[in-house]
Design a protein around this motif. Structure first.
Motif, PDB file in Angstrom:
ATOM      1  N   ALA A  95       1.047  -1.094   0.016  1.00  0.00           N
ATOM      2  CA  ALA A  95       0.124  -0.171  -0.135  1.00  0.00           C
ATOM      3  C   ALA A  95       0.893   1.198   0.202  1.00  0.00           C
ATOM      4  CB  ALA A  95      -0.789  -0.073   1.257  1.00  0.00           C
ATOM      5  N   ARG A  96       0.641   2.310  -0.963  1.00  0.00           N
ATOM      6  CA  ARG A  96       1.612   3.283  -1.187  1.00  0.00           C
ATOM      7  C   ARG A  96       0.994   4.557  -0.503  1.00  0.00           C
ATOM      8  NH1 ARG A  96       1.931  -0.282  -5.427  1.00  0.00           N
ATOM      9  NH2 ARG A  96       4.225  -0.867  -5.667  1.00  0.00           N
ATOM     10  N   ASP A  97       0.303   4.499   0.172  1.00  0.00           N
ATOM     11  CA  ASP A  97      -0.201   5.537   1.195  1.00  0.00           C
ATOM     12  C   ASP A  97      -1.092   5.188   2.140  1.00  0.00           C
ATOM     13  OD1 ASP A  97      -3.121   5.874   0.392  1.00  0.00           O
ATOM     14  OD2 ASP A  97      -2.033   6.489  -1.716  1.00  0.00           O
ATOM     15  N   GLY A  98      -1.566   5.917   3.155  1.00  0.00           N
ATOM     16  CA  GLY A  98      -2.274   5.378   4.279  1.00  0.00           C
ATOM     17  C   GLY A  98      -3.738   5.245   3.967  1.00  0.00           C
ATOM     18  N   LEU A 157       5.557   5.677   8.632  1.00  0.00           N
ATOM     19  CA  LEU A 157       4.891   6.624   9.627  1.00  0.00           C
ATOM     20  C   LEU A 157       4.700   7.804   8.676  1.00  0.00           C
ATOM     21  CD1 LEU A 157       6.211   6.756  13.232  1.00  0.00           C
ATOM     22  CD2 LEU A 157       4.205   5.583  12.223  1.00  0.00           C
ATOM     23  N   LYS A 158       5.577   8.348   7.950  1.00  0.00           N
ATOM     24  CA  LYS A 158       5.463   9.439   6.883  1.00  0.00           C
ATOM     25  C   LYS A 158       4.782   8.915   5.621  1.00  0.00           C
ATOM     26  CE  LYS A 158       7.624  11.535  10.170  1.00  0.00           C
ATOM     27  NZ  LYS A 158       6.683  11.957  11.338  1.00  0.00           N
ATOM     28  N   LEU A 159       3.538   9.130   5.450  1.00  0.00           N
ATOM     29  CA  LEU A 159       2.712   8.581   4.349  1.00  0.00           C
ATOM     30  C   LEU A 159       1.874   9.694   3.854  1.00  0.00           C
ATOM     31  CD1 LEU A 159       1.502   5.447   5.763  1.00  0.00           C
ATOM     32  CD2 LEU A 159       3.269   5.614   4.064  1.00  0.00           C
ATOM     33  N   PRO A 160       1.754   9.823   2.304  1.00  0.00           N
ATOM     34  CA  PRO A 160       0.621  10.775   1.985  1.00  0.00           C
ATOM     35  C   PRO A 160      -0.939  10.365   2.326  1.00  0.00           C
ATOM     36  CG  PRO A 160       1.707   9.427   0.312  1.00  0.00           C
ATOM     37  CD  PRO A 160       2.352   8.996   1.535  1.00  0.00           C
ATOM     38  N   LYS A 161      -1.662  11.284   2.188  1.00  0.00           N
ATOM     39  CA  LYS A 161      -3.015  11.150   2.350  1.00  0.00           C
ATOM     40  C   LYS A 161      -3.533  10.789   3.798  1.00  0.00           C
ATOM     41  CE  LYS A 161      -4.012   9.647  -2.375  1.00  0.00           C
ATOM     42  NZ  LYS A 161      -4.719   8.597  -3.341  1.00  0.00           N
ATOM     43  N   VAL A 162      -3.286   9.733   4.533  1.00  0.00           N
ATOM     44  CA  VAL A 162      -3.335   9.457   5.691  1.00  0.00           C
ATOM     45  C   VAL A 162      -1.965   8.918   6.288  1.00  0.00           C
ATOM     46  CG1 VAL A 162      -4.628   8.052   7.337  1.00  0.00           C
ATOM     47  CG2 VAL A 162      -5.876   8.579   5.148  1.00  0.00           C
ATOM     48  N   GLU A 163      -1.832   9.914   7.549  1.00  0.00           N
ATOM     49  CA  GLU A 163      -0.315   9.319   7.995  1.00  0.00           C
ATOM     50  C   GLU A 163      -0.257   8.176   8.753  1.00  0.00           C
ATOM     51  OE1 GLU A 163      -0.615  11.488  12.625  1.00  0.00           O
ATOM     52  OE2 GLU A 163       0.759  12.109  11.073  1.00  0.00           O
ATOM     53  N   LEU A 208       0.389   7.002  11.728  1.00  0.00           N
ATOM     54  CA  LEU A 208      -0.019   6.991  13.166  1.00  0.00           C
ATOM     55  C   LEU A 208      -1.763   6.647  12.971  1.00  0.00           C
ATOM     56  CD1 LEU A 208       2.422   9.277  14.872  1.00  0.00           C
ATOM     57  CD2 LEU A 208       2.064   6.666  15.393  1.00  0.00           C
ATOM     58  N   GLU A 209      -2.174   7.413  12.033  1.00  0.00           N
ATOM     59  CA  GLU A 209      -3.823   7.244  11.854  1.00  0.00           C
ATOM     60  C   GLU A 209      -4.068   5.817  11.614  1.00  0.00           C
ATOM     61  OE1 GLU A 209      -7.730   8.079  11.855  1.00  0.00           O
ATOM     62  OE2 GLU A 209      -6.042   8.958  12.864  1.00  0.00           O
TER      63      GLU A 209
END
Length: 141
Positions: free
Chosen positions: A37-40, A62-68, A70-71
């Motif tokens: 999965a390439r983003d949250g 942790l550092k992801l686009p769209k949804v971080e 931690l979320e």
């Protein structure tokens, strides 16, 4: 509801880190299928969408686009179907607050990505041996 599989869900937006992780797992003879999965948002859809998967392990940046990240972790821990899913944060973040917040949200392990490939491959080998071979996971409901 999806069946638990020997799948690894790798949540990683950096294509180089994705390739390094998959390469290091293969080099360590970890034969599990890896879904990326390439983003949250993609991670949440993979776990809770109509074609949801129940991986054996989630490797979460942790550092992801769209949804971080931690979320994503919070969503995993608040849902009864994924609450006990092993989640390992695999990130380049060296911020103490990220470590603390990850553990407060229920992460199973927090690993900083080593900079060079040899160290990264060794960390991935150890991670794979522990979480995919030695660790006994609870049954998924």
């Amino acid at each position: 509801m999806a069946e638990a599989t020997r799948l690894i869900l790798l949540v990683e937006d950096d294509p180089d880190h994705e390739l390094l992780t998959i390469r290091a797992l293969k080099k360590s003879n970890i034969a599990n299928e890896v879904r990326v999965a390439r983003d949250g948002e993609e991670a949440i859809a993979s776990l809770f969408g109509p074609d949801a998967v129940r991986p054996q392990l989630v490797l979460l940046d942790l550092k992801l686009p769209k949804v971080e990240g931690l979320e994503v972790l919070r969503r995993i821990r608040e849902d009864d179907t994924t609450r006990m899913l092993p989640v390992v944060v695999l990130t380049s973040s060296d911020e103490e607050r990220d470590v603390v917040r990850s553990y407060k949200l229920g992460v199973n392990s927090y690993i900083r990505k080593p900079v060079n490939f040899t160290d990264f491959a060794e960390a991935t080998r150890q991670l794979g041996m522990y979480w995919l071979v030695l660790n006994e996971c609870p049954p998924m409901s």
